[in-house]
Scaffold this motif. Sequence first.
Motif, PDB file in Angstrom:
ATOM      1  N   ASP A  60      67.393  32.426  17.715  1.00 13.97           N
ATOM      2  CA  ASP A  60      66.073  32.884  17.292  1.00 13.97           C
ATOM      3  C   ASP A  60      65.759  34.308  17.719  1.00 13.97           C
ATOM      4  N   ILE A  61      66.567  34.900  18.589  1.00 13.18           N
ATOM      5  CA  ILE A  61      66.320  36.268  19.031  1.00 13.18           C
ATOM      6  C   ILE A  61      66.570  37.192  17.847  1.00 13.18           C
ATOM      7  N   GLY A  62      65.649  38.094  17.637  1.00  8.35           N
ATOM      8  CA  GLY A  62      65.744  39.011  16.503  1.00  8.35           C
ATOM      9  C   GLY A  62      64.926  38.543  15.319  1.00  8.35           C
ATOM     10  N   LYS A  63      64.409  37.316  15.370  1.00  9.59           N
ATOM     11  CA  LYS A  63      63.516  36.856  14.307  1.00  9.59           C
ATOM     12  C   LYS A  63      62.106  37.334  14.602  1.00  9.59           C
ATOM     13  N   LEU A 114      63.374  39.368   9.772  1.00  3.21           N
ATOM     14  CA  LEU A 114      64.389  39.774  10.724  1.00  3.21           C
ATOM     15  C   LEU A 114      64.155  41.231  11.097  1.00  3.21           C
ATOM     16  N   ILE A 115      64.503  41.619  12.312  1.00  6.48           N
ATOM     17  CA  ILE A 115      64.329  43.009  12.724  1.00  6.48           C
ATOM     18  C   ILE A 115      65.049  43.938  11.751  1.00  6.48           C
ATOM     19  N   GLY A 116      66.175  43.504  11.218  1.00  9.52           N
ATOM     20  CA  GLY A 116      66.941  44.322  10.279  1.00  9.52           C
ATOM     21  C   GLY A 116      66.204  44.638   8.982  1.00  9.52           C
ATOM     22  N   PHE A 130      69.821  46.170  16.971  1.00 10.75           N
ATOM     23  CA  PHE A 130      68.732  46.844  17.678  1.00 10.75           C
ATOM     24  C   PHE A 130      67.587  45.887  17.959  1.00 10.75           C
ATOM     25  N   THR A 131      67.087  45.907  19.174  1.00  8.68           N
ATOM     26  CA  THR A 131      65.874  45.169  19.538  1.00  8.68           C
ATOM     27  C   THR A 131      65.032  46.068  20.439  1.00  8.68           C
ATOM     28  N   PRO A 132      63.850  46.476  19.992  1.00  8.34           N
ATOM     29  CA  PRO A 132      63.017  47.367  20.800  1.00  8.34           C
ATOM     30  C   PRO A 132      62.552  46.687  22.089  1.00  8.34           C
ATOM     31  N   PRO A 135      56.515  48.008  22.083  1.00  8.60           N
ATOM     32  CA  PRO A 135      56.029  48.226  20.715  1.00  8.60           C
ATOM     33  C   PRO A 135      56.430  49.597  20.174  1.00  8.60           C
ATOM     34  N   ILE A 136      56.886  49.606  18.908  1.00  6.78           N
ATOM     35  CA  ILE A 136      57.292  50.860  18.270  1.00  6.78           C
ATOM     36  C   ILE A 136      56.782  50.904  16.829  1.00  6.78           C
ATOM     37  N   ALA A 137      56.526  52.123  16.362  1.00  9.82           N
ATOM     38  CA  ALA A 137      56.150  52.324  14.962  1.00  9.82           C
ATOM     39  C   ALA A 137      57.363  52.067  14.100  1.00  9.82           C
ATOM     40  N   SER A 138      57.160  51.337  13.032  1.00  7.45           N
ATOM     41  CA  SER A 138      58.243  50.993  12.097  1.00  7.45           C
ATOM     42  C   SER A 138      57.687  51.018  10.684  1.00  7.45           C
ATOM     43  N   ARG A 139      58.583  50.800   9.740  1.00 14.57           N
ATOM     44  CA  ARG A 139      58.200  50.658   8.328  1.00 14.57           C
ATOM     45  C   ARG A 139      58.735  49.335   7.827  1.00 14.57           C
ATOM     46  N   LEU A 140      57.990  48.760   6.925  1.00 16.01           N
ATOM     47  CA  LEU A 140      58.399  47.511   6.316  1.00 16.01           C
ATOM     48  C   LEU A 140      58.302  47.649   4.803  1.00 16.01           C
TER      49      LEU A 140
END
Length: 142
Positions: A60-63, A114-116, A130-132, A135-140
Motif C-alpha cells: 500500500d505504500i505509494g498509494k 498512485l504517486i506516479g 519517489f516518495t516525498p 508536503p510538496i507542490a505537484s500537478r495532477l
Amino acid sequence: MPHEVILAPVPLVHLESALAIAAGRRVAFSTSQASFPPQWEGRHVFFYASASGYAGGSADIGKVPFRGVLVRHLPSSSGFYGGDAVRPASTATDNASLAFFEVADFEKLAKPLLIGQFAKADGGKYAAGFTPRRPIASRLPE
C-alpha cells in the motif's frame, strides 16, 4: 490541463482515524515543514500512506487514498496543536511537532491514485519510486 495540488505523506493509521471525524469538520495533521507558501491555501491535498508509523502492508505504500482541501498552515511554538480543527484520535500519543496543517472536505477516494500519476510542479516527472518526505507542490492531470 493539469492542475496544481499538494502531495502529502501521513501515516495510514492517522488517515483512517481522521475519517471518523471528518464529516463537516476540519482535520489537522502534523508536519515537519515550518511554513507553506500562501498560494497553497485552497488547493487540494492528496495524502499518501507514508512508511513512518505505517500499520499496513508494504504493497500500500505509494498509494494515494485520501484527499482534502488545505485551509491553513499553523506553526506551533509549544509543539502541540492549538487550532480549531480536530486531530485524529490515533495522534493522542504523538510527539511534539514543528507545525500542523488543517484540511476541510477530507475524504477517502473511491479508487486510490498512485504517486506516479502526479508530476512535479514544473511539469517534470518524478523519478521511479519517489516518495516525498513532506508536503510538496505537484500537478495532477485531469
